[in-house]
Design an enzyme around this catalytic site. Structure first.
Site, PDB file in Angstrom:
ATOM      1  N   GLY A 257       0.819  -1.204   0.000  1.00 60.75           N
ATOM      2  CA  GLY A 257       0.000   0.000   0.000  1.00 60.75           C
ATOM      3  C   GLY A 257       0.854   1.256   0.000  1.00 60.75           C
TER       4      GLY A 257
ATOM      5  NE  ARG B 107      10.483   1.358   5.727  1.00 60.04           N
ATOM      6  CZ  ARG B 107      10.410   0.086   5.301  1.00 60.04           C
ATOM      7  NH1 ARG B 107      10.843  -0.238   4.119  1.00 60.04           N
ATOM      8  NH2 ARG B 107       9.873  -0.842   6.074  1.00 60.04           N
TER       9      ARG B 107
ATOM     10  N   GLY C 208       5.957   4.527  -8.431  1.00 60.30           N
ATOM     11  CA  GLY C 208       6.689   3.272  -8.637  1.00 60.30           C
ATOM     12  C   GLY C 208       5.718   2.106  -8.730  1.00 60.30           C
ATOM     13  CG  HIS C 209       3.576   0.893  -5.239  1.00 61.32           C
ATOM     14  ND1 HIS C 209       3.676   1.940  -4.352  1.00 61.32           N
ATOM     15  CD2 HIS C 209       4.187  -0.162  -4.644  1.00 61.32           C
ATOM     16  CE1 HIS C 209       4.322   1.540  -3.280  1.00 61.32           C
ATOM     17  NE2 HIS C 209       4.649   0.277  -3.423  1.00 61.32           N
TER      18      HIS C 209
ATOM     19  CD  GLN D  83       7.708  -7.358   3.794  1.00 61.28           C
ATOM     20  OE1 GLN D  83       6.935  -8.133   3.249  1.00 61.28           O
ATOM     21  NE2 GLN D  83       8.341  -6.428   3.105  1.00 61.28           N
TER      22      GLN D  83
ATOM     23  N   GLY E 183       9.505  -4.231  -8.548  1.00 60.13           N
ATOM     24  CA  GLY E 183      10.259  -3.015  -8.878  1.00 60.13           C
ATOM     25  C   GLY E 183      11.756  -3.214  -8.632  1.00 60.13           C
TER      26      GLY E 183
ATOM     27  CE  LYS F 123      13.069   1.345  -2.970  1.00 63.87           C
ATOM     28  NZ  LYS F 123      12.657   1.538  -1.743  1.00 63.87           N
ATOM     29  CG  ASP F 124      12.255  -2.891  -2.710  1.00 62.66           C
ATOM     30  OD1 ASP F 124      12.890  -2.367  -1.787  1.00 62.66           O
ATOM     31  OD2 ASP F 124      11.112  -2.513  -3.045  1.00 62.66           O
TER      32      ASP F 124
ATOM     33  CG  HIS G 187       5.540   5.250  -4.471  1.00 69.41           C
ATOM     34  ND1 HIS G 187       6.187   4.616  -5.505  1.00 69.41           N
ATOM     35  CD2 HIS G 187       5.978   4.630  -3.337  1.00 69.41           C
ATOM     36  CE1 HIS G 187       6.981   3.679  -5.039  1.00 69.41           C
ATOM     37  NE2 HIS G 187       6.869   3.643  -3.719  1.00 69.41           N
TER      38      HIS G 187
HETATM   39  O1  PAF Z   1       8.121  -4.729  -1.888  1.00 64.44           O
HETATM   40  C1  PAF Z   1       7.166  -4.787  -1.086  1.00 64.44           C
HETATM   41  O2  PAF Z   1       6.369  -3.853  -0.954  1.00 64.44           O
HETATM   42  C2  PAF Z   1       7.002  -6.037  -0.237  1.00 64.44           C
HETATM   43  O3  PAF Z   1       8.225  -6.552   0.159  1.00 64.44           O
HETATM   44  C3  PAF Z   1       6.130  -7.118  -0.898  1.00 64.44           C
HETATM   45  C4  PAF Z   1       6.776  -7.660  -2.172  1.00 64.44           C
HETATM   46  C5  PAF Z   1       4.765  -6.542  -1.235  1.00 64.44           C
HETATM   47  C6  PAF Z   1       5.940  -8.291   0.051  1.00 64.44           C
HETATM   48  O4  PAF Z   1       5.308  -7.897   1.228  1.00 64.44           O
END
Ligand code: PAF
Length: 286
Positions: free
Chosen positions: A31, A187, A36-37, A61, A147, A149-150, A34
């Site tokens: 959620g 963030r 990116g999503h 996580q 994405g 970015k991660d 932005h």
């Molecule tokens: O990248 C994220 O926002 C989270 O790590 C994901 C992939 C939704 C898993 O909770």
């Protein structure tokens, strides 16, 4: 657009889609959407018949001292944004359904989930891999959108999908940036005004390393020294790591091998806000 919270209903809808030979694209998110999503959702819209976006702030996580409780949440705004970007389904499961009492099955990985982000956040990728595998079982997609970015998350999930024979194709979309180069992240809202001004130094450092590599500097110790000095020049920035690593194994390199993919990744803290960013150096054409 249909909003779904029941796990069984989500599976039934996915079965229906698959039964009608529709290609399902899945965008997992926590959620606070932005650009990116939204770029992931738009790409899924272009490539698939049905697009499912999940919104689930995954407790597994986050370490106990991390920002699970204060992680930004705004379902109403996210719903409008996800619909506009082309999502057909918004899957918003409850934590108690994803992790019912007594839940005990986790996906863990040796090696790549214990380094870099994993060294600083030891339980993070176990939580990510577990929830993503569960979400894949519930949404049954053909395509999974992530994405860049991660980047370590992408490498970890690619490995999980391959080694557990999960029948899904992963599509990694480029990082979307603010006009000053700062990678978009949920963030970023935590940054003070002063730290927000400093934060573009992350991408400037990555860009300058890429330029040095393009200029023929392939010795990683000197590249890292230059990056440390540039990133460290911003007052009050604490560097967690600068990684010049192989794109598949995530092992640190002594010398960049232009026949393989290299990742340059970094993590730094601005006050209490921790940000990550990376660039990928693709293999040079023969
Ligand atoms: O990248 C994220 O926002 C989270 O790590 C994901 C992939 C939704 C898993 O909770």
């Amino acid at each position: 657009m249909k909003s779904v919270s029941s796990l069984m209903e989500m599976q039934a809808l996915a079965d229906q889609s698959r039964g009608s030979h529709r290609k399902i694209g899945f965008v997992p998110t926590m959620g606070s959407l932005h650009e990116g999503h939204l770029s992931l959702i738009r790409t899924a819209r272009e490539q698939c018949d049905d697009v499912i976006t999940s919104i689930f702030v995954n407790p597994a996580q986050f370490a106990p001292d991390e920002d699970y409780e204060k992680y930004p949440r705004d379902i109403q705004k996210d719903t409008v944004l996800a619909v506009d970007a082309g999502s057909d389904y918004l899957f918003i499961p409850a934590a108690a359904d994803i992790y019912p009492p007594g839940f005990s099955t986790f996906v863990t990985m040796d090696g790549i989930s214990a380094v870099w982000e994993g060294a600083i956040r030891p339980t993070h990728f176990r939580g990510v891999a577990t929830v993503v595998l569960k979400l894949l079982q519930l949404t049954k997609p053909h395509m999974l959108y992530l994405g860049q970015k991660d980047v370590q998350q992408c490498v970890v999930l690619r490995r999980m999908v391959k080694e557990l024979n999960v029948d899904v194709e992963i599509f990694v979309c480029p990082t979307i940036r603010e006009s000053d180069g700062l990678a978009m992240s949920s963030r970023n809202v935590y940054l003070s005004l002063e730290d927000r001004k400093k934060a573009p130094i992350l991408f400037q450092t990555l860009k300058s390393a890429r330029e040095r590599i393009d200029a023929g500097i392939h010795e990683c110790a000197s590249l890292r020294r230059e990056m440390e000095s540039l990133l460290g020049s911003a007052a009050g920035v604490h560097i967690d790591y600068i990684a010049i690593i192989d794109g598949e194994t995530l092992q640190p390199l002594d010398v960049i091998d232009r026949s393989r993919q290299t990742i340059i990744a970094l993590a730094a803290r601005f006050g209490t806000t921790r940000l990550i960013d990376n660039v990928i150096i693709e293999p040079a054409l023969p």
